[in-house]
Write a protein that holds these residues in place. Structure first.
Motif, mmCIF file in Angstrom:
data_model
loop_
_atom_site.group_PDB
_atom_site.id
_atom_site.type_symbol
_atom_site.label_atom_id
_atom_site.label_comp_id
_atom_site.label_asym_id
_atom_site.label_seq_id
_atom_site.Cartn_x
_atom_site.Cartn_y
_atom_site.Cartn_z
ATOM 1 N N PRO A 1 -7.918 90.077 148.141
ATOM 2 C CA PRO A 1 -6.553 89.573 147.983
ATOM 3 C C PRO A 1 -5.623 90.613 147.350
ATOM 4 C CG PRO A 1 -8.122 87.890 147.318
ATOM 5 C CD PRO A 1 -8.906 89.150 147.566
ATOM 6 N N GLU A 2 -6.142 91.390 146.385
ATOM 7 C CA GLU A 2 -5.330 92.398 145.695
ATOM 8 C C GLU A 2 -4.949 93.545 146.630
ATOM 9 O OE1 GLU A 2 -7.585 89.884 143.252
ATOM 10 O OE2 GLU A 2 -8.452 91.406 144.556
ATOM 11 N N GLU A 11 -2.284 91.876 149.439
ATOM 12 C CA GLU A 11 -0.970 91.409 148.984
ATOM 13 C C GLU A 11 0.151 92.438 149.162
ATOM 14 O OE1 GLU A 11 1.184 89.172 145.243
ATOM 15 O OE2 GLU A 11 -0.967 89.522 145.183
ATOM 16 N N SER A 59 3.203 91.886 151.793
ATOM 17 C CA SER A 59 4.555 91.845 151.216
ATOM 18 C C SER A 59 5.456 92.899 151.834
ATOM 19 C CB SER A 59 4.497 92.045 149.704
ATOM 20 O OG SER A 59 3.870 90.969 149.085
ATOM 21 N N GLU A 104 4.032 84.403 152.288
ATOM 22 C CA GLU A 104 2.899 84.019 151.444
ATOM 23 C C GLU A 104 1.872 85.139 151.480
ATOM 24 O OE1 GLU A 104 1.381 80.062 152.113
ATOM 25 O OE2 GLU A 104 3.338 79.433 152.854
ATOM 26 N N ALA A 105 2.087 86.147 150.665
ATOM 27 C CA ALA A 105 1.258 87.350 150.708
ATOM 28 C C ALA A 105 -0.038 87.215 149.913
ATOM 29 C CB ALA A 105 2.058 88.542 150.200
ATOM 30 N N THR A 106 -0.126 86.240 149.016
ATOM 31 C CA THR A 106 -1.344 86.034 148.249
ATOM 32 C C THR A 106 -2.230 85.062 149.014
ATOM 33 O OG1 THR A 106 -0.114 86.361 146.205
ATOM 34 C CG2 THR A 106 -2.282 85.339 146.020
ATOM 35 N N LEU A 107 -3.441 85.521 149.337
ATOM 36 C CA LEU A 107 -4.334 84.727 150.173
ATOM 37 C C LEU A 107 -5.578 84.294 149.411
ATOM 38 C CD1 LEU A 107 -4.322 86.958 153.382
ATOM 39 C CD2 LEU A 107 -2.954 84.934 152.959
ATOM 40 N N SER A 110 -1.199 81.226 155.815
ATOM 41 C CA SER A 110 -0.839 82.646 155.896
ATOM 42 C C SER A 110 -1.724 83.428 156.848
ATOM 43 C CB SER A 110 -0.891 83.287 154.513
ATOM 44 O OG SER A 110 0.116 82.747 153.708
#
Length: 171
Positions: free
Chosen positions: A26-27, A30, A34, A40-43, A105
């Motif tokens: 996820p890190e 993101e 973005s 919604e970039a955080t998955l 997302s």
């Protein structure tokens, strides 16, 4: 060459996802999502795993291959997105969205990257999707040059390859 938002930007998103380090996290995802305007970039982890498998499939779109084969790969991606394009007016201007309004997302990224690659192949040319010609690099890229003859992912790779060829010639 200028592409519309879903053509060039979505195809560049596909290239950036293919080029992302593995394993995807996820890190790591993101900032990529973005930068390409994914709201919604955080998955969650399960979506990251899903996108990892998707990225492996996207990678084939940038490999050197015949037009028919590239189209078959992209058609397979389009079929698996199971999206229904629709016209949105959320910003006052009509434009197409390629994922359902309630889609998560990961589904959105799958739909938009498949549509973006299809757009590039259909309206700019299949040869606009490629891999870096430098032997030590295999990065995917979308050729947005005016003449459509780009063979390197970056100016740095082009320069490094030219220097290596020059040095090899003068040994």
């Amino acid at each position: 060459m200028r592409f519309n938002e879903y053509g060039g930007e979505a195809a560049r998103l596909a290239a950036d996802l293919v080029n992302a380090s593995r394993p995807l996290t996820p890190e790591l995802l993101e900032p990529i999502l973005s930068a390409h305007g994914v709201a919604e970039a955080t998955l969650p982890t399960e979506h990251v795993q899903e996108l990892t498998r998707w990225c492996d499939r996207l990678a084939a779109c940038f490999d050197r291959q015949e037009l028919r084969q590239r189209c078959e790969v992209i058609n397979g991606l389009l079929a698996d997105t199971a999206s229904q394009p629709y016209i949105s007016l959320h910003d006052g201007q009509p434009h197409l969205h390629y994922s359902s309004p309630g889609a998560d997302s990961a589904a959105h990224v799958r739909a938009v990257t498949a549509a973006g690659l299809a757009y590039v192949v259909c309206f700019a040319g299949a040869d606009r999707l490629g891999r870096c010609a430098r032997e030590a690099c295999d990065r995917a890229f979308v050729d947005t040059s005016r003449n459509g003859r780009r063979t390197y992912c970056s100016l740095r790779c082009a320069n490094n390859d030219a220097v290596a060829r020059h040095r090899a010639k003068h040994r």
